[in-house]
Every structure is written in structure tokens, then in C-alpha cells.
Design an enzyme around this catalytic site. Structure first.
Site, short mmCIF file in Angstrom:
data_model
loop_
_atom_site.label_atom_id
_atom_site.label_comp_id
_atom_site.label_asym_id
_atom_site.label_seq_id
_atom_site.Cartn_x
_atom_site.Cartn_y
_atom_site.Cartn_z
N CYS A 2 -13.71 10.46 6.09
CA CYS A 2 -13.00 12.01 6.28
C CYS A 2 -12.80 12.12 7.59
O CYS A 2 -13.58 11.78 8.60
CB CYS A 2 -13.61 12.61 5.16
SG CYS A 2 -14.24 12.37 3.67
N ARG A 27 -7.63 10.24 8.86
CA ARG A 27 -8.92 9.67 8.32
C ARG A 27 -8.98 9.89 6.86
O ARG A 27 -9.70 9.50 6.25
CB ARG A 27 -10.05 10.31 9.03
CG ARG A 27 -9.92 9.98 10.49
CD ARG A 27 -11.19 10.90 11.08
NE ARG A 27 -12.43 10.49 10.53
CZ ARG A 27 -12.98 9.49 11.07
NH1 ARG A 27 -12.68 8.93 12.35
NH2 ARG A 27 -14.28 9.02 10.72
N TRP A 77 -11.11 11.72 2.18
CA TRP A 77 -10.93 10.45 1.71
C TRP A 77 -11.84 10.34 0.55
O TRP A 77 -13.01 9.92 0.72
CB TRP A 77 -11.03 9.25 2.79
CG TRP A 77 -10.55 7.98 2.38
CD1 TRP A 77 -11.22 7.04 2.04
CD2 TRP A 77 -9.38 7.29 2.13
NE1 TRP A 77 -10.78 5.97 1.59
CE2 TRP A 77 -9.54 6.13 1.84
CE3 TRP A 77 -8.15 7.90 2.10
CZ2 TRP A 77 -8.47 5.35 1.47
CZ3 TRP A 77 -7.08 7.21 2.12
CH2 TRP A 77 -7.20 5.93 1.63
N ASN A 103 -18.59 13.72 5.80
CA ASN A 103 -17.97 12.48 6.00
C ASN A 103 -18.91 11.55 5.70
O ASN A 103 -20.10 11.41 6.56
CB ASN A 103 -17.49 12.16 7.43
CG ASN A 103 -16.99 10.92 7.49
OD1 ASN A 103 -16.60 10.24 6.76
ND2 ASN A 103 -16.80 10.37 9.01
N GLY A 104 -18.75 10.56 4.48
CA GLY A 104 -19.88 9.78 4.42
C GLY A 104 -20.36 9.34 3.13
O GLY A 104 -19.36 9.97 2.23
N GLU A 491 -3.36 -16.24 5.16
CA GLU A 491 -3.38 -14.91 5.75
C GLU A 491 -3.11 -14.72 7.29
O GLU A 491 -1.99 -13.92 7.68
CB GLU A 491 -4.70 -14.03 5.86
CG GLU A 491 -4.94 -12.78 5.97
CD GLU A 491 -4.01 -11.67 5.48
OE1 GLU A 491 -3.41 -12.04 4.53
OE2 GLU A 491 -3.99 -10.67 6.12
N LYS A 495 0.36 -12.46 8.52
CA LYS A 495 0.21 -11.55 9.64
C LYS A 495 1.40 -11.83 10.86
O LYS A 495 1.86 -10.89 11.15
CB LYS A 495 -1.01 -11.44 10.37
CG LYS A 495 -2.25 -10.98 9.76
CD LYS A 495 -2.33 -9.54 9.39
CE LYS A 495 -1.44 -9.16 8.03
NZ LYS A 495 -2.36 -9.04 6.99
N GLU A 498 4.80 -10.94 9.40
CA GLU A 498 5.43 -9.73 9.21
C GLU A 498 5.24 -8.82 10.62
O GLU A 498 5.93 -7.76 10.64
CB GLU A 498 4.24 -8.92 8.03
CG GLU A 498 2.73 -8.85 8.39
CD GLU A 498 2.31 -7.90 7.03
OE1 GLU A 498 1.05 -8.34 7.25
OE2 GLU A 498 2.63 -7.24 6.55
N HIS A 514 1.68 -34.84 2.90
CA HIS A 514 2.60 -34.93 1.72
C HIS A 514 3.93 -34.22 1.95
O HIS A 514 4.69 -33.97 0.98
CB HIS A 514 2.01 -34.33 0.38
CG HIS A 514 0.70 -35.07 -0.01
ND1 HIS A 514 0.63 -36.19 -0.40
CD2 HIS A 514 -0.60 -34.74 0.27
CE1 HIS A 514 -0.38 -36.45 -0.82
NE2 HIS A 514 -1.22 -35.57 -0.19
N LYS A 617 3.92 0.46 3.53
CA LYS A 617 2.52 0.52 3.21
C LYS A 617 2.13 0.21 1.71
O LYS A 617 1.34 -0.55 1.37
CB LYS A 617 1.67 1.54 3.74
CG LYS A 617 0.36 1.43 3.86
CD LYS A 617 -0.24 0.45 4.67
CE LYS A 617 -1.74 0.10 4.80
NZ LYS A 617 -2.14 -1.39 5.13
O1 M6R Z 1 -1.90 -1.86 -1.56
P1 M6R Z 1 -1.94 -3.37 -1.88
O2 M6R Z 1 -3.27 -3.92 -1.43
O3 M6R Z 1 -1.71 -3.70 -3.41
O4 M6R Z 1 -0.76 -4.13 -1.16
C1 M6R Z 1 -0.49 -5.49 -1.58
C2 M6R Z 1 0.68 -5.89 -0.38
O5 M6R Z 1 1.69 -5.23 -0.42
C3 M6R Z 1 -0.27 -5.85 0.79
O6 M6R Z 1 -1.29 -6.64 1.22
C4 M6R Z 1 0.90 -6.35 2.02
O7 M6R Z 1 1.25 -7.81 1.90
C5 M6R Z 1 0.43 -6.22 3.37
N1 M6R Z 1 1.50 -5.70 4.25
C6 M6R Z 1 -0.24 -7.33 4.09
O8 M6R Z 1 -0.56 -7.11 5.58
#
Ligand code: M6R
Length: 622
Positions: A2, A27, A77, A103-104, A491, A495, A498, A514, A617
Site C-alpha cells: 500500500c 502501490r 492494496w 502497509n504489510g 515465457e 516477453k 510483447e 521434428h 493490462k
Molecule cells: O490478469 P491475468 O493474469 O489473468 O492476465 C493474463 C494475461 O493476459 C497476461 O499474463 C498477459 O499475457 C501479460 N501481458 C503477459 O506479460
């Protein structure tokens, strides 16, 4: 996680507090609140659920007078208790004259709450924080610390376990705030005839750049002209073990803790994200989940596990498969949430569906949860957002305590999800008896060592950044891995796609021959996540052959391997060494260089790594 800010000085406190809260909103933004001491010995509070704008609108409507030169504010938060008005901070004691922001996580709050209830105290919220307000109010009212706010605060802090930054005020004590910290950040802002306390210098940087960072278990008393630091441990003795510093960042950088992007900061926060996710989940003998509305009896009847999630959360689920199957001997299927409900999966009362989501709002995952529940399956949510829809609609919840993630690309939440998934595996193994209690305890102890291993990994990232700058103009990058290294490879590729808008693919290294090996051409960077030669000698040797195959075809091999693994060095054009950790937990360290690599490539290409194009997001549409 927070945001907290306190002010005492000659000016009206409210504008300083609101300005600080605006800068700390990153935060947490579930709710916010303020408390101000007026000049007539009264304490006034205002708090509202939702974004800070809701509180500002409420204050602007004039329903509450908040005039005074000492006060504090909080942006929340949620951890204990949903994001509502009544759970918003500040919390007060029964007299309404003691106020506390926090906070915590206070780990022993159930014990303290029960003690207060037995004494006839009526609690007005579901939070762990409110117990502190009552304990502090009582310490100030009677007994050896009566009338002494700093001593009352020290005595109260000695009763608390867990992580906390606390700021307190009392209506009988004008022009003074008392703050304390353990395992959560707290800085003092030293102004000209005015003082601030805050969780981050961003809160006061437009007023002063002179700051003091508090040490562990310290308490600070601020008045307009002074600050005094003591230890709140027995004796409350004066201490010099704190760090004054000059802030030389500008405002924009300060909000990001001196980093260029939030994502850079979030990568650095990963040891804390993992540590906080583990905190409070082992009571000395057993793994405990957060809101476990599923008893051990029900967990014992589970005969199959589905993990559903999207994007990065899906990759954390792929790691979970290895751990849960290994520890519980239950079959685990990992499914993209967007595919799950459209293919009529076989679900019944004995199926556990683990739904992983940072936001708790992802439409695909939410619909998968609803589908699973309609089929009578039990649903356990792994989520970073308290009070969001997915945990609300699930049978049980395990929260990841990574704090708010601002960067669209998920980093610290991935590591926190992987950590939480390990806890789910151990909780299932414990309920089903596939691991003895001492084995579960040992695995948990090993998990506790991971934040230090991640921190160690973060210190080794300079060569990765250099590599990122070097290969930033490549056409494509491939990622290979085996076993838990395979989801790490996926992953790493996600990264890079994106953030850098670069063609990137992750493959199970064994699949290469393959088909995908046809992609290899002279100079193509290929990142290979290598298992430990000690604990996985067979897989390690297979992977070594895969590296040789691609190197022979001209690939530039970037090998992520365990320190001391001499066998891979000859086949690595670039070698990135990781600290030694158990194989099953390797994703917690192996993902870090891939995040840093993607960020550096994107930065070199001139992109805003916090806001990649075309992405959001939270994806709240199917
Ligand atoms: O909020 P969520 O964890 O459900 O979101 C899932 C995906 O949309 C999210 O992980 C997305 O792939 C990210 N942008 C990856 O960095």
C-alpha cells in the site's frame, strides 16, 4: 503493498497528503483515506473505496472538515478484507482518537483479534490493521506506556508478527506522528520546518530531497522540527543505524524508484514478491492457504487437476503441472482458459480447477471458472488482486502478494504465481498424504531460500543487458527448454514478442528435430534454458546434444545454465550463469534473465516497455 504518507508542519496537511497519495497510487488503488488532527484536539477521518478520485470527490463535497497541520493518508492494496469503505485505512480504536495506517501483513492478527474480541472490543472492519489501532489505543490509555505515544507504539509493535509499516496519530498529541517499520519500506522526508513519512520518496519529492531510510524494527517520531529514531524492540533504545540520503532523481523517476520504467522496478521487486507470497503460509507444521473454503476432506477426494489461465499466467500453470504431479501423483492438465469451456472438458465434483490470474478480471479465465463451477468442479483461484471477480466466484483463494504490477508485461506476478502454485502442490500433497509433514516442511524451507537466489540472479544481469543491446536488431530469437525449462522458454518468447515486437518462439528442445530446426540459420540467436547436471543428468545430456545440433547449423547459442556446470561452456557462445537451486524451482531464477533480455532489446529499439502496443493490462473481453 500500500502507499502511506504522513505530514506535520506549518502548512495545511490535507493538500500535502493528497499530493503524496496521487504519487503513491501505483502501490494500490482499492481504496484510500486520510486522517487529520485539527488544532482543537480532535481527529477527523475520511475514507472511500475505489480510486483516489473517489476520496477527493467525497472530501470536495465538504461532508467532513479536514483542517489541520498534522495528518496522514493511505492508498490501499487489499490483503485482509475486501476493497470496501469500512476496510479502507485509517483505522481507529473505539474512542476514535487513535488512528493507524498500515502497509504489510500482520501474520498473528487472528490471535490478536480473538484476544480483543474476548475483551469485548467490537471490530469495525475485516482488516489485520484495525487490531493495531485497538492495541495502540489501549496502550496509550492505561498501563506503563499511558500517555506516551512513542512508547505505546513500540509496545504495540513488539506484539506484532509479519511485515508492517505503520503510522499512527493520537488526538491528545498534537504536531506529532509516530511511525514504525519491519520488512516494509519507510522513508522520512526532512523539510524546512516540516517533516514527512512515506513508503516512497515520490510522495514528498516536490517538497524536499533530503530523506532518511529507516532500518529494520525501527520507530521514528516526527514533529515539524525534528525526527528521532529508536528501536522498537525491547528497551526502545536510541539508534544511529539509519541512512540519511539525498534524492537526486527527478519526479518522474522517483515514482519508479529511480528506474526508467515500472517494469524495470518490478523485475527488481521479484525477491520481495516471492517472499511476500510465501509469508504466513506455513504455521510451523502445515501449509495454510488464504481463504480455504475447501477442507482437507474435499481435497483428499480430488482425482484430477486442471489449471486454467491465459498468457504469462498460463506459463506459470505449465510449471505447476510438473510440481503438482511430482508431489501429489495426481494427473494435471494445463489448459488455455480461452479454449477450456469450448471443448467440453471432463469435469466433476472430484476435479480441482486452479484458475490463475494476476488481475482476477480476465474474461477468458473468469468464464472458465464459471464453466467449471457449473460442472460442479471445485475451483481454487491464484490471484494478485484481492476482492476481484475470479476469487469471489471461486471455492478457495490463494493470493500472490506481488503488489500492484503497472507494467503491462507481467514479471513479478509470474514469479509470485509460480510460487503460489508450488504452495498449491504442497497443500494438496499434505491433504492427500503423498508427502509426510516433514517433507512438506522441508520443501517449504527450500522455497524460503528462493528470494535470496532471485536477488543473487539479479546481481548477474549486466552481461544480459549487454547481450540485449547487441542482438536488438536480430530478425528473430528462439527459446528452448526441457522439463520446467520449457515453460520458461515459452515465457521468454512471450516477453520478447510483447515488448520488442520481435518474432520469438519457444520450443520444447526435444521437438526441435521434428520441424523447428529448419528455422536455424547462420547467426540466429537461440536461448537455451539448461537443467542442472547434478539433479537432472539425463535431461542435461539430452539438452547438450540439442545445443550441439543448433550450433552446428550456425545458431548463436545463448545458454542459461547453473553455475559450475563446466560441460556447457564449450557449446555456449554466451553463457549466463544462475545460482544453484533445486531443479523443480529453477523457473524462479531462470525466467529473470529472459525478462531482462526482452526489456533491454525493447529499450534499445526505442519502445515504451511499460505500455506495449495493442495490449492492455487486464483483458476483460473474450
Ligand atoms: O490478469 P491475468 O493474469 O489473468 O492476465 C493474463 C494475461 O493476459 C497476461 O499474463 C498477459 O499475457 C501479460 N501481458 C503477459 O506479460
Amino acid at each position: 503493498m500500500c502507499g502511506i504518507v504522513g505530514y506535520t508542519g506549518p502548512r495545511q496537511a490535507l493538500p500535502q497528503i493528497l499530493e503524496g497519495l496521487r504519487r503513491l497510487e501505483y502501490r494500490g488503488y482499492d481504496s484510500s483515506g486520510v486522517a487529520v488532527l485539527d488544532g482543537a484536539g480532535e481527529l477527523h477521518t475520511a475514507k472511500k473505496a475505489g480510486e483516489l478520485a473517489n476520496l477527493e470527490k467525497y472530501i470536495d463535497s465538504g461532508v467532513v472538515a479536514l483542517e489541520g497541520t498534522t495528518g496522514m493518508g493511505h492508498t490501499r492494496w487489499a490483503t485482509h478484507g475486501g476493497p470496501t469503505d469500512r476496510n479502507a485505512h485509517p483505522h481507529t480504536d473505539a474512542t476514535g482518537r487513535t488512528a493507524v495506517i498500515h502497509n504489510g501483513i500482520i501474520e498473528n492478527f487472528p490471535v490478536l483479534r480473538a484476544e480483543l474480541e474476548r475483551a469485548g472490543v467490537e471490530l469495525a472492519s475485516d482488516t489485520d490493521t484495525e487490531v493495531v489501532a485497538h492495541l495502540l489505543g489501549a496502550a496509550f490509555a492505561t498501563g506503563p506506556t499511558a500517555g506516551d505515544l512513542p512508547a505505546s507504539m513500540a509496545a504495540t509493535c513488539r506484539r506484532l508478527e509479519g511485515a508492517f509499516t505503520l503510522v499512527a496519530t493520537h488526538a491528545d498529541v498534537p504536531d506529532m506522528l509516530v511511525a514504525a517499520r519491519r520488512n516494509s519500506p519507510l522513508v522520512i522526508g526532512v523539510g524546512e520546518g516540516e517533516m514527512f513519512v512515506a513508503s516512497d520518496v515520490a510522495a514528498f519529492i516536490t517538497h524536499t530531497r533530503e530523506a532518511v531510510e529507516l532500518g529494520q524494527d525501527q520507530l521514528v517520531v516526527i514533529t515539524p522540527d525534528s525526527y528521532e529514531v529508536t528501536s522498537f524492540l525491547a528497551g526502545s533504545s536510541a539508534t544511529t543505524d539509519f541512512r540519511p540520503f539525498h534524492v537526486d532523481w527527478d519526479l518522474a523517476a522517483a515514482e519508479k524508484g529511480g528506474h526508467q520504467f515500472f517494469m524495470d522496478k518490478e523485475i527488481q521487486e521479484q525477491p520481495a514478491a516471492v517472499e511476500d507470497t510465501l509469508r504466513g503460509h506455513f504455521d510451523g507444521t502445515r501449509i495454510v492457504l488464504d481463504e480455504q473454503r475447501l477442507g482437507d476432506d474435499e481435497l483428499r477426494t480430488i482425482d484430477k487437476v486442471f489449471v486454467v489461465a491465459c498468457g504469462t499466467a498460463f506459463h506459470s500453470g505449465l510449471v505447476a503441472k510438473y510440481a503438482i504431479e511430482h508431489w501429489t501423483r495426481l494427473p494435471v492438465e494445463v489448459e488455455l482458459a480461452s479454449e477450456f469451456r469450448y471443448r467440453d472438458p471432463v469435469l466433476d465434483r472430484d476435479t480441482l480447477v486452479v484458475a490463475i490470474s494476476q488481475s482476477g478480471e480476465t474474461a477468458d479465465t473468469l468464464e472458465a471458472v464459471r464453466h467449471a463451477r457449473r460442472q460442479r468442479a471445485r475451483v481454487l483461484a491464484v490471484c494478485n488482486t484481492n476482492g476481484s471477480q475470479i476469487p469471489r466466484e471461486s471455492d478457495a483463494v490463494l493470493y500472490t502478494h506481488a503488489g500492484p504490477e503497472v507494467g503491462v508485461a507481467s514479471t513479478k506476478c509470474f514469479l509470485a504465481q509460480v510460487t503460489a502454485n508450488y504452495l498449491v502442490g504442497l497443500a494438496l500433497a499434505q491433504a492427500r498424504g503423498t508427502k509426510y509433514p516433514d517433507e512438506v516442511a522441508r520443501e517449504f524451507t527450500t522455497l524460503l531460500e528462493m528470494p535470496a537466489a532471485i536477488a543473487d540472479t539479479l546481481t548477474r544481469m549486466d552481461p544480459v543487458r549487454e547481450l540485449g543491446r547487441e542482438i536488438a536488431q536480430s530478425k528473430a530469437v528462439l527459446f528452448l527448454g526441457r522439463h520446467v525449462g520449457f515453460p520458461v522458454a515459452l515465457e521468454g518468447a512471450l516477453k520478447l514478442k510483447e515488448l520488442a515486437y520481435m518474432h520469438a518462439e519457444g520450443f520444447a528442445a526435444g521437438e526441435l528435430k521434428h520441424g523447428p530446426i529448419a528455422l536455424i540459420e547462420e547467426g540466429l540467436p537461440v536461448v537455451v534454458v539448461t537443467p542442472s547436471p547434478r539433479s537432472m543428468p539425463l535431461l542435461h545430456s539430452k539438452l547438450l546434444s540439442n545445443i550441439r545440433e543448433i550450433q552446428a547449423r550456425g545458431a548463436r547459442t545463448i545458454v542459461i545454465g547453473e553455475e559450475g556446470d563446466d560441460t556447457i561452456a564449450p557449446f555456449a557462445d554466451v553463457l549466463i550463469e544462475l545460482p544453484r537451486v533445486p531443479s523443480l524451482l529453477q523457473p524462479l531464477v531462470a525466467t529473470v534473465p529472459l525478462q531482462v533480455l526482452a526489456a533491454e532489446i525493447a529499450r534499445t529499439r526505442g519502445y515504451n516497455i511499460d505500455k506495449p502496443r495493442n495490449l492492455a493490462k487486464s483483458v476483460t473481453v473474450e
